[in-house]
Write a protein that holds these residues in place. Sequence first.
Motif, PDB file in Angstrom:
ATOM      1  N   HIS A  52       0.844  -1.187   0.000  1.00 26.72           N
ATOM      2  CA  HIS A  52       0.000   0.000   0.000  1.00 26.72           C
ATOM      3  C   HIS A  52       0.885   1.244   0.000  1.00 26.72           C
ATOM      4  CE1 HIS A  52      -3.739  -2.133   0.376  1.00 26.72           C
ATOM      5  NE2 HIS A  52      -3.286  -2.800   1.423  1.00 26.72           N
ATOM      6  N   ALA A  53       0.663   2.116  -0.952  1.00 23.05           N
ATOM      7  CA  ALA A  53       1.409   3.376  -0.995  1.00 23.05           C
ATOM      8  C   ALA A  53       1.063   4.235   0.212  1.00 23.05           C
ATOM      9  CB  ALA A  53       1.078   4.132  -2.281  1.00 23.05           C
ATOM     10  N   PRO A  54       2.008   5.002   0.710  1.00 21.92           N
ATOM     11  CA  PRO A  54       1.697   5.906   1.829  1.00 21.92           C
ATOM     12  C   PRO A  54       0.763   7.021   1.381  1.00 21.92           C
ATOM     13  CG  PRO A  54       3.877   6.361   0.953  1.00 21.92           C
ATOM     14  CD  PRO A  54       3.397   5.134   0.252  1.00 21.92           C
ATOM     15  N   GLN A  55       0.208   7.734   2.329  1.00 19.47           N
ATOM     16  CA  GLN A  55      -0.624   8.882   2.003  1.00 19.47           C
ATOM     17  C   GLN A  55       0.185   9.892   1.195  1.00 19.47           C
ATOM     18  OE1 GLN A  55      -3.996   9.458   2.615  1.00 19.47           O
ATOM     19  NE2 GLN A  55      -3.864   7.259   3.024  1.00 19.47           N
ATOM     20  N   PRO A  56      -0.437  10.515   0.188  1.00 15.86           N
ATOM     21  CA  PRO A  56       0.332  11.427  -0.670  1.00 15.86           C
ATOM     22  C   PRO A  56       0.734  12.711   0.027  1.00 15.86           C
ATOM     23  CG  PRO A  56      -1.996  11.535  -1.212  1.00 15.86           C
ATOM     24  CD  PRO A  56      -1.845  10.411  -0.223  1.00 15.86           C
ATOM     25  N   ARG A  59      -6.015   3.758 -19.994  1.00 18.80           N
ATOM     26  CA  ARG A  59      -7.139   3.768 -19.061  1.00 18.80           C
ATOM     27  C   ARG A  59      -7.466   2.360 -18.610  1.00 18.80           C
ATOM     28  NH1 ARG A  59     -11.657   8.294 -20.898  1.00 18.80           N
ATOM     29  NH2 ARG A  59     -10.254  10.094 -20.838  1.00 18.80           N
ATOM     30  N   THR A  60      -7.973   2.262 -17.379  1.00 18.72           N
ATOM     31  CA  THR A  60      -8.366   0.975 -16.817  1.00 18.72           C
ATOM     32  C   THR A  60      -9.587   1.186 -15.927  1.00 18.72           C
ATOM     33  OG1 THR A  60      -7.701  -0.845 -15.329  1.00 18.72           O
ATOM     34  CG2 THR A  60      -6.679   1.296 -14.953  1.00 18.72           C
ATOM     35  N   PRO A  61     -10.482   0.194 -15.846  1.00 17.56           N
ATOM     36  CA  PRO A  61     -11.615   0.314 -14.935  1.00 17.56           C
ATOM     37  C   PRO A  61     -11.264   0.010 -13.482  1.00 17.56           C
ATOM     38  CG  PRO A  61     -11.758  -1.748 -16.137  1.00 17.56           C
ATOM     39  CD  PRO A  61     -10.585  -0.996 -16.706  1.00 17.56           C
ATOM     40  N   VAL A  62     -10.037  -0.430 -13.217  1.00 12.37           N
ATOM     41  CA  VAL A  62      -9.602  -0.722 -11.848  1.00 12.37           C
ATOM     42  C   VAL A  62      -9.505   0.593 -11.070  1.00 12.37           C
ATOM     43  CG1 VAL A  62      -7.739  -1.691 -10.448  1.00 12.37           C
ATOM     44  CG2 VAL A  62      -8.407  -2.802 -12.591  1.00 12.37           C
ATOM     45  N   PRO A  63      -9.976   0.645  -9.829  1.00 11.44           N
ATOM     46  CA  PRO A  63      -9.971   1.894  -9.064  1.00 11.44           C
ATOM     47  C   PRO A  63      -8.582   2.511  -8.908  1.00 11.44           C
ATOM     48  CG  PRO A  63     -11.401   0.293  -8.006  1.00 11.44           C
ATOM     49  CD  PRO A  63     -10.687  -0.434  -9.113  1.00 11.44           C
ATOM     50  N   LEU A  64      -8.574   3.837  -8.788  1.00 13.99           N
ATOM     51  CA  LEU A  64      -7.331   4.619  -8.729  1.00 13.99           C
ATOM     52  C   LEU A  64      -6.371   4.122  -7.659  1.00 13.99           C
ATOM     53  CD1 LEU A  64      -6.983   8.454  -8.986  1.00 13.99           C
ATOM     54  CD2 LEU A  64      -6.049   7.292  -6.990  1.00 13.99           C
ATOM     55  N   GLY A  65      -6.872   3.887  -6.452  1.00 18.17           N
ATOM     56  CA  GLY A  65      -5.987   3.494  -5.353  1.00 18.17           C
ATOM     57  C   GLY A  65      -5.224   2.222  -5.635  1.00 18.17           C
ATOM     58  N   GLU A  66      -5.853   1.268  -6.300  1.00 17.75           N
ATOM     59  CA  GLU A  66      -5.182   0.011  -6.611  1.00 17.75           C
ATOM     60  C   GLU A  66      -4.094   0.209  -7.664  1.00 17.75           C
ATOM     61  OE1 GLU A  66      -7.799  -3.397  -7.190  1.00 17.75           O
ATOM     62  OE2 GLU A  66      -9.420  -2.245  -6.264  1.00 17.75           O
ATOM     63  N   TYR A  69       1.918   0.641  -8.935  1.00 16.82           N
ATOM     64  CA  TYR A  69       3.160   1.303  -9.361  1.00 16.82           C
ATOM     65  C   TYR A  69       4.079   1.601  -8.176  1.00 16.82           C
ATOM     66  CZ  TYR A  69       1.563   1.309 -14.096  1.00 16.82           C
ATOM     67  OH  TYR A  69       1.162   0.876 -15.337  1.00 16.82           O
ATOM     68  N   TRP A  70       3.504   1.827  -7.018  1.00 20.70           N
ATOM     69  CA  TRP A  70       4.333   1.973  -5.815  1.00 20.70           C
ATOM     70  C   TRP A  70       5.098   0.673  -5.566  1.00 20.70           C
ATOM     71  CZ3 TRP A  70       6.040   5.438  -2.304  1.00 20.70           C
ATOM     72  CH2 TRP A  70       6.543   4.948  -1.106  1.00 20.70           C
ATOM     73  N   THR A  71       4.384  -0.451  -5.650  1.00 23.09           N
ATOM     74  CA  THR A  71       5.006  -1.750  -5.397  1.00 23.09           C
ATOM     75  C   THR A  71       6.059  -2.079  -6.449  1.00 23.09           C
ATOM     76  OG1 THR A  71       2.947  -2.535  -4.392  1.00 23.09           O
ATOM     77  CG2 THR A  71       4.544  -4.206  -5.045  1.00 23.09           C
ATOM     78  N   ARG A  72       5.732  -1.861  -7.723  1.00 22.90           N
ATOM     79  CA  ARG A  72       6.701  -2.144  -8.782  1.00 22.90           C
ATOM     80  C   ARG A  72       7.948  -1.285  -8.624  1.00 22.90           C
ATOM     81  NH1 ARG A  72       6.206  -6.731 -11.749  1.00 22.90           N
ATOM     82  NH2 ARG A  72       7.395  -5.701 -13.389  1.00 22.90           N
ATOM     83  N   PRO A 108      10.330   4.808  -4.647  1.00 21.62           N
ATOM     84  CA  PRO A 108       9.229   5.672  -5.077  1.00 21.62           C
ATOM     85  C   PRO A 108       8.723   6.596  -3.981  1.00 21.62           C
ATOM     86  CG  PRO A 108       8.435   3.457  -4.669  1.00 21.62           C
ATOM     87  CD  PRO A 108       9.920   3.394  -4.568  1.00 21.62           C
ATOM     88  N   ARG A 109       8.125   7.696  -4.433  1.00 22.04           N
ATOM     89  CA  ARG A 109       7.446   8.651  -3.557  1.00 22.04           C
ATOM     90  C   ARG A 109       6.027   8.812  -4.063  1.00 22.04           C
ATOM     91  NH1 ARG A 109      11.725  10.603  -5.698  1.00 22.04           N
ATOM     92  NH2 ARG A 109      10.610  12.209  -6.895  1.00 22.04           N
TER      93      ARG A 109
END
Length: 243
Positions: free
Chosen positions: A102-106, A180-187, A192-195, A203-204
């Motif tokens: 899970h990416a940290p809060q922006p 574009r993707t129908p997958v929700p933004l947070g996921e 990309y955070w994980t990759r 990453p930040r």
Amino acid sequence: MKRGTALPICAAAALALVPALSACDSKAGEDGRRPSSDPIVSAALDEQLMADPDLARINPRHAVVTPGGPPAVPIPPEDSSPEAIAAARAEAVRLVGAAPLHAPQPEPGAPSAAGMTAELTANSALAENGPGRGCARSLDYAFIWAARMPAVLPIYPRGHVQDAAGSDAAPCRLRVVTFRTPVPLGEVVDFYWTRGRRAGLSPRHRLAGEDHVVAGQKGAAAFVAYVRSRDLMTEVDLVTNGL
């Protein structure tokens, strides 16, 4: 990433049929109507031509046919189904090798020029990650660049490419893709955070206007993913350089 006005490919194709069908006019009756013909062809010829700036991404050089890849098309409804989303999620888990982190809060940040054109998007990304700042001037626009994304930072599974550009002009190795993707933004942000983390790119996560920005760098290798909600979908401008 938007550019100037372009004609839809179907309208241009209809125009191309006019010379081949001109002989039919010579057989028209005195009332001026054509004899009966294929209803699909007739509908295409009678259809009003349209101009839409959003269609510019189909032909960035205003050509009827853009070589190097298929034209961008709207995402069909079936690709937004729960089954399609589940399949994309499963493929994303396979690509990261385990459940995504899970990416940290922006962190707060200033808006950027990402999402306007490929060159402006690339310049925004390269300004944030120093190496290769002059590479955006050498971008070539063709959908083939979407197939040349680095394996460590691919397009999100089942993402629908809207635009693509890239450059391998030395010393550049630049890729800029909008999809574009129908997958929700947070996921998508978490993907990309994980990759980025597993590729050692530190990453930040920050905000840039309405965009969530995941960016990382290691030496001359860098990436930036600008992730936003648009038209009930998740849209991503993904930029990589030196990877």
